[in-house]
Design an enzyme around this catalytic site. Structure first.
Site, PDB file in Angstrom:
ATOM      1  N   GLN A   1       0.837  -1.197   0.000  1.00 34.30           N
ATOM      2  CA  GLN A   1       0.000   0.000   0.000  1.00 34.30           C
ATOM      3  C   GLN A   1       0.871   1.246   0.000  1.00 34.30           C
ATOM      4  O   GLN A   1       1.277   1.741   1.048  1.00 34.30           O
ATOM      5  CB  GLN A   1      -0.937  -0.004   1.215  1.00 34.30           C
ATOM      6  N   PHE A   2       1.130   1.763  -1.201  1.00 32.34           N
ATOM      7  CA  PHE A   2       1.973   2.951  -1.335  1.00 32.34           C
ATOM      8  C   PHE A   2       1.359   4.170  -0.670  1.00 32.34           C
ATOM      9  O   PHE A   2       2.057   5.102  -0.281  1.00 32.34           O
ATOM     10  CB  PHE A   2       2.300   3.235  -2.807  1.00 32.34           C
ATOM     11  N   THR A   3       0.047   4.166  -0.476  1.00 33.32           N
ATOM     12  CA  THR A   3      -0.622   5.335   0.094  1.00 33.32           C
ATOM     13  C   THR A   3      -0.241   5.580   1.550  1.00 33.32           C
ATOM     14  O   THR A   3      -0.545   6.646   2.094  1.00 33.32           O
ATOM     15  CB  THR A   3      -2.151   5.225  -0.033  1.00 33.32           C
TER      16      THR A   3
END
Length: 141
Positions: free
Chosen positions: A74-76
């Site tokens: 999850q890059f967010t």
């Protein structure tokens, strides 16, 4: 690396209507993000910390009871929301850097004896889980 770790009674990841990873008994859901300065050594360190994290019932860890883990990239997690209304993703490592680190993290967990399920890197995923407690921690190394 940064992780959001949730104690769950069950969890699954669905991509295009297909379940690609699931745990159907108590364990941990790990949302995992990488930044530009992360290394395989940091991925191993974080994997060890999460494997031994005593947040399961009776202050036990996944390593104590053999609980499974579902790891979802999850890059967010590296969003910068300090300015304006649109998050900046510049702190998140690009896919060609992050994907091997996420894979290394999962391999490190498996090397410790963990049963690890995963999402699909870079895909639009539906993450479904039942948070137990609720217990949710943010961890960084």
């Amino acid at each position: 690396m940064r992780a959001v770790v949730q104690r769950v009674s069950e969890a699954r990841v669905v991509v295009d209507g297909e379940t690609v990873g699931a745990i159907d008994k108590p364990g941990l859901l790990v949302l995992l993000g990488a930044t530009h300065t992360d290394t395989p050594a940091l991925a191993e360190k974080l994997a060890g910390k999460i494997w031994g994290l005593r947040i399961l019932p009776e202050e036990r860890s996944c390593s104590d009871v053999g609980a499974p883990l579902l790891v979802v990239s999850q890059f967010t997690l590296y969003a910068d929301t300090r300015k304006g209304r649109r998050p900046s993703w510049s702190q998140a490592a690009p896919g060609e850097v992050a994907e091997p680190l996420v894979e290394h993290f999962c391999a490190a967990l498996r090397g410790l004896g963990a049963h690890v399920e995963t999402g699909r890197f870079g895909a639009h995923m539906e993450v479904c889980m039942v948070n137990d407690g609720p217990v949710t921690l943010v961890m960084e190394v």
